[in-house]
Design an enzyme around this catalytic site. Structure first.
Site, PDB file in Angstrom:
ATOM      1  N   CYS A 116       1.000  -1.235   0.038  1.00  0.00           N
ATOM      2  CA  CYS A 116       0.072  -0.026  -0.094  1.00  0.00           C
ATOM      3  C   CYS A 116       0.757   1.086   0.023  1.00  0.00           C
ATOM      4  CB  CYS A 116      -1.095   0.041   1.267  1.00  0.00           C
ATOM      5  SG  CYS A 116      -1.687  -1.452   1.095  1.00  0.00           S
ATOM      6  N   HIS A 257      -3.098   6.875   2.337  1.00  0.00           N
ATOM      7  CA  HIS A 257      -3.668   5.653   1.986  1.00  0.00           C
ATOM      8  C   HIS A 257      -4.978   5.214   2.484  1.00  0.00           C
ATOM      9  CE1 HIS A 257      -4.063   1.158   1.193  1.00  0.00           C
ATOM     10  NE2 HIS A 257      -3.759   1.042   2.424  1.00  0.00           N
ATOM     11  N   ASN A 287     -10.092  -0.693   0.446  1.00  0.00           N
ATOM     12  CA  ASN A 287      -8.632  -0.582   0.295  1.00  0.00           C
ATOM     13  C   ASN A 287      -8.001  -0.968  -1.079  1.00  0.00           C
ATOM     14  OD1 ASN A 287      -5.765  -1.115   0.554  1.00  0.00           O
ATOM     15  ND2 ASN A 287      -5.945  -1.693   2.589  1.00  0.00           N
TER      16      ASN A 287
HETATM   17  O1  UT7 Z   1      -3.734  -1.577   3.796  1.00  0.00           O
HETATM   18  C1  UT7 Z   1      -2.704  -2.127   4.619  1.00  0.00           C
HETATM   19  C2  UT7 Z   1      -2.851  -1.859   6.000  1.00  0.00           C
HETATM   20  N1  UT7 Z   1      -3.991  -2.449   6.511  1.00  0.00           N
HETATM   21  C3  UT7 Z   1      -4.561  -1.845   7.598  1.00  0.00           C
HETATM   22  O2  UT7 Z   1      -4.296  -0.778   7.696  1.00  0.00           O
HETATM   23  C4  UT7 Z   1      -5.894  -2.633   8.158  1.00  0.00           C
HETATM   24  C5  UT7 Z   1      -5.440  -2.296   9.886  1.00  0.00           C
HETATM   25  N2  UT7 Z   1      -6.549  -2.887  10.391  1.00  0.00           N
HETATM   26  C6  UT7 Z   1      -7.949  -2.487  10.420  1.00  0.00           C
HETATM   27  O3  UT7 Z   1      -8.297  -1.667   9.778  1.00  0.00           O
HETATM   28  C7  UT7 Z   1      -8.984  -3.261  11.603  1.00  0.00           C
HETATM   29  O4  UT7 Z   1      -8.170  -3.862  12.461  1.00  0.00           O
HETATM   30  C8  UT7 Z   1      -9.734  -4.267  10.880  1.00  0.00           C
HETATM   31  C9  UT7 Z   1     -11.139  -3.311  10.069  1.00  0.00           C
HETATM   32  C10 UT7 Z   1      -9.260  -5.146  10.002  1.00  0.00           C
HETATM   33  C11 UT7 Z   1     -10.659  -4.712  11.883  1.00  0.00           C
HETATM   34  O5  UT7 Z   1     -11.296  -3.947  12.741  1.00  0.00           O
HETATM   35  P1  UT7 Z   1     -11.058  -4.023  14.390  1.00  0.00           P
HETATM   36  O6  UT7 Z   1     -11.934  -2.862  15.106  1.00  0.00           O
HETATM   37  O7  UT7 Z   1      -9.547  -4.195  14.531  1.00  0.00           O
HETATM   38  O8  UT7 Z   1     -11.789  -5.466  14.758  1.00  0.00           O
HETATM   39  P2  UT7 Z   1     -10.988  -6.774  15.277  1.00  0.00           P
HETATM   40  O9  UT7 Z   1     -10.207  -7.517  14.386  1.00  0.00           O
HETATM   41  O10 UT7 Z   1     -10.497  -6.308  16.683  1.00  0.00           O
HETATM   42  O11 UT7 Z   1     -12.281  -7.702  15.391  1.00  0.00           O
HETATM   43  C12 UT7 Z   1     -13.350  -7.206  16.371  1.00  0.00           C
HETATM   44  C13 UT7 Z   1     -14.520  -8.326  16.438  1.00  0.00           C
HETATM   45  C14 UT7 Z   1     -14.244  -9.673  16.512  1.00  0.00           C
HETATM   46  O12 UT7 Z   1     -14.902 -10.555  17.082  1.00  0.00           O
HETATM   47  P3  UT7 Z   1     -14.817 -10.842  18.595  1.00  0.00           P
HETATM   48  O13 UT7 Z   1     -13.367 -11.760  18.990  1.00  0.00           O
HETATM   49  O14 UT7 Z   1     -14.727  -9.490  19.474  1.00  0.00           O
HETATM   50  O15 UT7 Z   1     -16.031 -11.759  18.985  1.00  0.00           O
HETATM   51  C15 UT7 Z   1     -14.033 -10.086  14.961  1.00  0.00           C
HETATM   52  O16 UT7 Z   1     -14.165 -11.580  14.755  1.00  0.00           O
HETATM   53  O17 UT7 Z   1     -15.243  -8.133  15.144  1.00  0.00           O
HETATM   54  C16 UT7 Z   1     -15.259  -9.385  14.297  1.00  0.00           C
HETATM   55  N3  UT7 Z   1     -15.208  -9.375  12.771  1.00  0.00           N
HETATM   56  C17 UT7 Z   1     -16.529  -9.159  12.275  1.00  0.00           C
HETATM   57  N4  UT7 Z   1     -17.615  -9.049  12.547  1.00  0.00           N
HETATM   58  C18 UT7 Z   1     -18.293  -8.607  11.627  1.00  0.00           C
HETATM   59  C19 UT7 Z   1     -14.010  -9.331  12.168  1.00  0.00           C
HETATM   60  N5  UT7 Z   1     -14.552  -8.879  10.939  1.00  0.00           N
HETATM   61  C20 UT7 Z   1     -15.681  -8.836  10.958  1.00  0.00           C
HETATM   62  C21 UT7 Z   1     -16.633  -8.708   9.960  1.00  0.00           C
HETATM   63  N6  UT7 Z   1     -18.120  -8.450  10.362  1.00  0.00           N
HETATM   64  N7  UT7 Z   1     -16.217  -8.402   8.664  1.00  0.00           N
END
Ligand code: UT7
Length: 330
Positions: A116, A257, A287
């Site tokens: 990215c 980005h 993204n």
């Molecule tokens: O471009 C390259 C660089 N990449 C980035 O900059 C990405 C950086 N990371 C992010 O943008 C975020 O971490 C994400 C959008 C990928 C995820 O958001 P988050 O707020 O960090 O969520 P999380 O991974 O901590 O997950 C929270 C909860 C989990 O459930 P539990 O364990 O709390 O029950 C996940 O299983 O959300 C759940 N979850 C979802 N729920 C509904 C993860 N993906 C989804 C989904 N829909 N699509």
């Protein structure tokens, strides 16, 4: 790093495949919802390549548009840099295939892999060729078909990515004042496996097992990447402003980005850039990796949000982990 390179962007272009997939479309087949995706990422829709719409196809469309915007033809180019992590083939480079597709002469062409951050790395590389006098008219493209390497059954990553290409033509400045004032590139390879594809390289060549275990799909430790991105984006932005001796208020538009709206808002809040001076289009494209920054910049230019003479800051962050920023006067 302060640079003062007398290099300008002669024209930009972008292209996205016509097919749009909304959050509701994804929620119809994955355990997710429009509410979760919108609140956690700011993404509402993304463009997805159809069969036959490959990285080369996207790159060529964006490149031809950039050439037209610069009032140039492929024969005017003397270097091509394609920034991508989703090449047309693993061998040869997509840039060589783009050279042939555009009908250029035997000019040098190479791919650059910085995920990215790719376009900011590519722009910095191209600008140095021009500054050194070894190239005059350089095509830099960020082109990705991320949906081809994303596990469409994994709700954690499938919701994030889209396909797109953005391109810029760089050349020696034709007017005083147009320049690249400062750049900063960086990487932390110790965090390589925070965003990676386990199989398909020399470490784990393709086999029945790698396919069966879905090891050709990209994997990401989202939360860890998120935390590091907020801090690092803020650090690299501050450093670049300081290197150029430019105040935050002097920047017309920040083009970050587009990986997560919350990351962008948090980094901008910490550095004191109001969101009305930040380009955001993640809601419509998701993204798009190396295409993200040029796609956003091209859109901002077309919409009149930036014009000649403005100070523009580009900011990339992604797999590697890599990051990069470039401050330029248009
Ligand atoms: O471009 C390259 C660089 N990449 C980035 O900059 C990405 C950086 N990371 C992010 O943008 C975020 O971490 C994400 C959008 C990928 C995820 O958001 P988050 O707020 O960090 O969520 P999380 O991974 O901590 O997950 C929270 C909860 C989990 O459930 P539990 O364990 O709390 O029950 C996940 O299983 O959300 C759940 N979850 C979802 N729920 C509904 C993860 N993906 C989804 C989904 N829909 N699509």
């Amino acid at each position: 790093m302060k640079t003062s390179w007398a290099v300008e962007i002669a024209g930009m272009g972008s292209w996205t495949p016509p097919k749009v997939v909304t959050n509701d479309d994804l929620a119809a087949r994955l355990d997710t919802s429009d509410e979760w995706i919108t609140q956690r990422t700011g993404i509402r829709a993304r463009h997805i390549s159809a069969d036959g719409e490959t990285t080369l196809h996207l790159a060529e469309k964006a490149a031809r548009e950039a050439l037209a915007a610069a009032d140039l033809t492929p024969a005017d180019l003397d270097l091509i840099v394609v920034c991508t992590v989703t090449p047309e083939h693993t061998l040869p480079s997509t840039s060589c295939e783009l050279q042939a597709a555009l009908g250029c002469g035997w000019i040098p062409a190479f791919d650059l892999v910085a995920a990215c951050s790719g376009f900011v790395y590519g722009l910095t590389t191209a600008a140095q060729f021009i500054h050194a006098g070894t190239a005059k008219t350089v095509l830099v493209v960020g082109a990705e078909t991320m949906t081809r390497v994303t596990d469409q059954d994994d709700r954690a990553t499938a919701i994030l990515f889209g396909d797109a290409a953005g391109a810029a033509i760089l050349r020696p400045a034709t007017q005083a004042g147009r320049e690249i004032l400062a750049v900063n590139l960086g990487a932390d390879g110790a965090r390589a496996k925070m965003i990676w594809t386990p199989a398909g390289g020399s470490c784990l060549p393709a086999s029945d097992t790698t396919v069966a275990e879905r090891l050709h799909h990209m994997r990401m430790s989202g939360r860890e990447v998120y935390k590091f991105a907020v801090t690092q984006m803020q650090t690299v932005l501050s450093q670049t402003l300081a290197d150029a001796g430019v105040a935050t208020d002097d920047v017309t538009l920040l083009i970050p980005h587009q990986s997560n709206l919350r990351i962008i808002e948090s980094a901008c809040d910490k550095i004191g850039i109001p969101m009305d001076r930040v380009m955001v289009n993640i809601d419509r494209y998701g993204n798009t990796s190396a295409a993200s920054v040029p796609l956003a910049m091209c859109e901002a230019w077309r919409a009149g949000r930036i014009k000649r003479g403005d100070l523009v800051m580009m900011l990339g962050f992604g797999a590697g982990l890599t990051w990069g920023s470039a401050l330029l006067r248009l």
